[in-house]
Write an enzyme that holds these catalytic residues in place. Structure first.
Site, PDB file in Angstrom:
ATOM      1  N   CYS A 104       0.773  -1.195   0.137  1.00  0.00           N
ATOM      2  CA  CYS A 104       0.418   0.064  -0.012  1.00  0.00           C
ATOM      3  C   CYS A 104       0.413   1.424   0.104  1.00  0.00           C
ATOM      4  O   CYS A 104       1.081   1.931   0.815  1.00  0.00           O
ATOM      5  CB  CYS A 104      -0.599  -0.081   1.341  1.00  0.00           C
ATOM      6  SG  CYS A 104      -1.911  -1.718   1.083  1.00  0.00           S
ATOM      7  N   ALA A 106       1.578   4.395  -2.012  1.00  0.00           N
ATOM      8  CA  ALA A 106       1.579   6.345  -2.218  1.00  0.00           C
ATOM      9  C   ALA A 106       1.387   6.893  -0.373  1.00  0.00           C
ATOM     10  O   ALA A 106       0.777   5.618  -0.101  1.00  0.00           O
ATOM     11  CB  ALA A 106       0.364   5.905  -2.708  1.00  0.00           C
ATOM     12  N   GLY A 108       4.512   7.461  -1.073  1.00  0.00           N
ATOM     13  CA  GLY A 108       6.239   6.472  -1.394  1.00  0.00           C
ATOM     14  C   GLY A 108       6.875   7.170  -0.262  1.00  0.00           C
ATOM     15  O   GLY A 108       8.436   6.971  -0.827  1.00  0.00           O
ATOM     16  N   GLU A 128       0.159  -0.125  -5.570  1.00  0.00           N
ATOM     17  CA  GLU A 128      -1.446   1.271  -5.039  1.00  0.00           C
ATOM     18  C   GLU A 128      -2.780   1.365  -5.952  1.00  0.00           C
ATOM     19  O   GLU A 128      -2.149   1.551  -7.010  1.00  0.00           O
ATOM     20  CB  GLU A 128      -0.553   2.452  -4.741  1.00  0.00           C
ATOM     21  CG  GLU A 128      -1.698   3.729  -5.093  1.00  0.00           C
ATOM     22  CD  GLU A 128      -2.265   3.624  -3.105  1.00  0.00           C
ATOM     23  OE1 GLU A 128      -3.498   3.178  -3.254  1.00  0.00           O
ATOM     24  OE2 GLU A 128      -0.814   3.191  -2.608  1.00  0.00           O
ATOM     25  N   CYS A 226      -1.836   4.538  11.084  1.00  0.00           N
ATOM     26  CA  CYS A 226      -1.610   5.311  11.536  1.00  0.00           C
ATOM     27  C   CYS A 226      -2.678   5.709  12.506  1.00  0.00           C
ATOM     28  O   CYS A 226      -3.159   6.969  12.556  1.00  0.00           O
ATOM     29  CB  CYS A 226      -1.128   6.379  10.717  1.00  0.00           C
ATOM     30  SG  CYS A 226      -2.632   6.242   9.283  1.00  0.00           S
TER      31      CYS A 226
END
Length: 463
Positions: A104, A106, A108, A128, A226
């Site tokens: 996953c 992007a 980068g 992505e 996150c």
């Protein structure tokens, strides 16, 4: 910030009154910025940023802000990244020559870090699922200058047919509820609900089912989010252990990292103590959770698909051909005077052409079946009616090494070049040249006898 009531109640229950108040207060605190240097580039530490505030757990990470208009960014010398988000790639402990997947990927940040660790050896597949985000991923990886990257735009399940039991390391920075981004992006709170957390959990499991199939027995899975929610963090690790008998590998927790919470799993799984979480109040950066798991070396390997793929090889790459002698000569005339990195020195043997685009592949196109490829290896440039025009990605790759055939711009010239203007320069060079500012290559240009530097900076990048 106006935190959702349901969110506050959840974390008051999980953390207790005292720690939850510290957590909520930290969400209103100052966000932290960071950047990484690119060790693939020549003289990569020669940047105009403060290198005294180091991120402790990564070799080339620093605290501070960078600008997208600075030459360091445009030439791929730096990447802007939250300090906490630097850790998943660091925890991967990737080494040269490995086969690595950023599932996953992007925009980068983690892919560029993995590419730096590989040092142009082995292969990195950066995938992505979003088409628009895959374009940004390509732009950022091309600036980085790595030559061993395949960029794909696919759903994880469609990659499995090509890459079953293939990768030594897979990093899954999973789409999540984004609780760790509340401070950086307050709009993320608008989408938060406990139902959304559970929706994300289901999506993460689907992605990880594909990731597991692509991992070699004995390979490592780095799982990160996150967010702070146990449903997406500890409970996902618990699910991987129970479903696939994966082993949680210990992470050397350093200052600013908190251990995972066994009491937040359904079975009080003690192994999640070896995972780590970055809370806002830890002072490192934004929110991040990281776990590293090992696939059982005795896991069953199914190679039926591999046999089928070999059978269909020629059909899959029918529109890709090797260069003829005339094409090789045209390319050689334009790039022979440049200092090529080791990965491109044997380009005449490896280079392929598809729809006039000449490239040296990271993975043989014959081994790739029915997936959308955004970029494969290094695009050398474009063949145009008896002439060859070197491309932007090649310029960034050549920036890895000292180059003599280049034109150095001053500040005013640099700004004009970024706008797409041709520039009068004092140089005895002719033909295609590299263009640099502050001794950092960022583009190609072309010089004629009139000493006018024709602008080859891509229109889509101009400012």
């Amino acid at each position: 910030m106006q935190l959702p009531d349901e969110f506050k109640q959840k974390y008051e229950k999980l953390l207790g009154q005292n720690d939850s108040q510290k957590f909520f207060a930290a969400i209103d605190g100052k966000k932290v910025s960071g950047f990484r240097l690119n060790p693939l580039k020549d003289n990569y530490q020669d940047v105009s940023y403060d290198l005294n505030k180091k991120v402790p757990f990564t070799e080339n990470g620093y605290y501070g802000k960078i600008s997208g208009s600075d030459i360091e960014w445009l030439s791929g010398y730096v990447y802007s990244q939250d300090p906490s988000a630097m850790f998943p790639a660091e925890a991967s402990q990737v080494t040269r020559g490995q086969k690595v997947l950023d599932l996953c990927a992007a925009p980068g940040g983690k892919s560029t870090a993995l590419a730096a660790k590989l040092d142009n050896q082995g292969v990195l597949v950066a995938n992505e699922i979003s088409t628009s985000r895959a374009k940004k991923l390509r732009e950022n990886l091309e600036k980085w200058g790595a030559s061993n990257v395949l960029i794909t735009n696919e759903s994880p399940d469609k990659l499995v047919a090509n890459f079953k039991n293939y990768f030594d390391v897979i990093l899954v920075d999973a789409p999540c509820s984004g609780e760790g981004m509340f401070r950086k992006d307050p709009d993320a709170m608008k989408y938060w609900s406990q139902d959304y957390v559970l929706t994300c959990q289901n999506r993460q499991k689907e992605i990880l089912q594909s990731a597991y199939q692509m991992l070699v027995p004995g390979g490592k899975l780095v799982y990160s989010t996150c967010t702070y929610s146990p449903e997406e963090d500890e409970q996902i690790v618990e699910w991987l252990v129970n479903r696939y008998q994966m082993q949680v590998l210990p992470i050397n927790a350093q200052s600013g990292m908190s251990q995972g919470r066994p009491e937040w799993t359904k079975s009080n799984l003690n192994a999640v103590k070896d995972t780590v979480r970055f809370w806002f109040q830890n002072g490192v950066g934004e929110g991040q959770y990281v776990a590293v798991l090992l696939k059982n070396e005795l896991a069953k390997v199914d190679d039926n698909k591999c046999k089928k793929k070999r059978k269909n090889k020629k059909k899959n790459a029918s529109n890709i051909v090797r260069l003829n002698k005339e094409e090789k000569d045209l390319i050689d005339q334009q790039i022979d005077d440049f200092n090529l990195p080791t990965s491109l020195k044997d380009w005449p043997k490896k280079a392929l052409i598809r729809n006039e685009h000449v490239f040296v592949s990271a993975i043989d196109p014959e081994d790739l079946e029915n997936i959308h490829i955004v970029s494969n290896g290094v695009e050398l440039g474009i063949m145009k009616k008896k002439r060859f025009e070197p491309g932007q990605q090649l310029a960034q790759v050549l920036g890895q090494l000292p180059q003599e055939k280049k034109v150095e711009l001053g500040q005013e010239e640099f700004q004009k070049y970024l706008h797409g203007e041709a520039i009068k320069v004092e140089s005895t060079l002719k033909g295609f040249v590299l263009v640099s500012y502050k001794n950092k290559v960022f583009s190609f240009g072309k010089l004629g006898g009139d000493k006018i530097l024709k602008n080859y900076y891509p229109k889509g990048l101009r400012k």
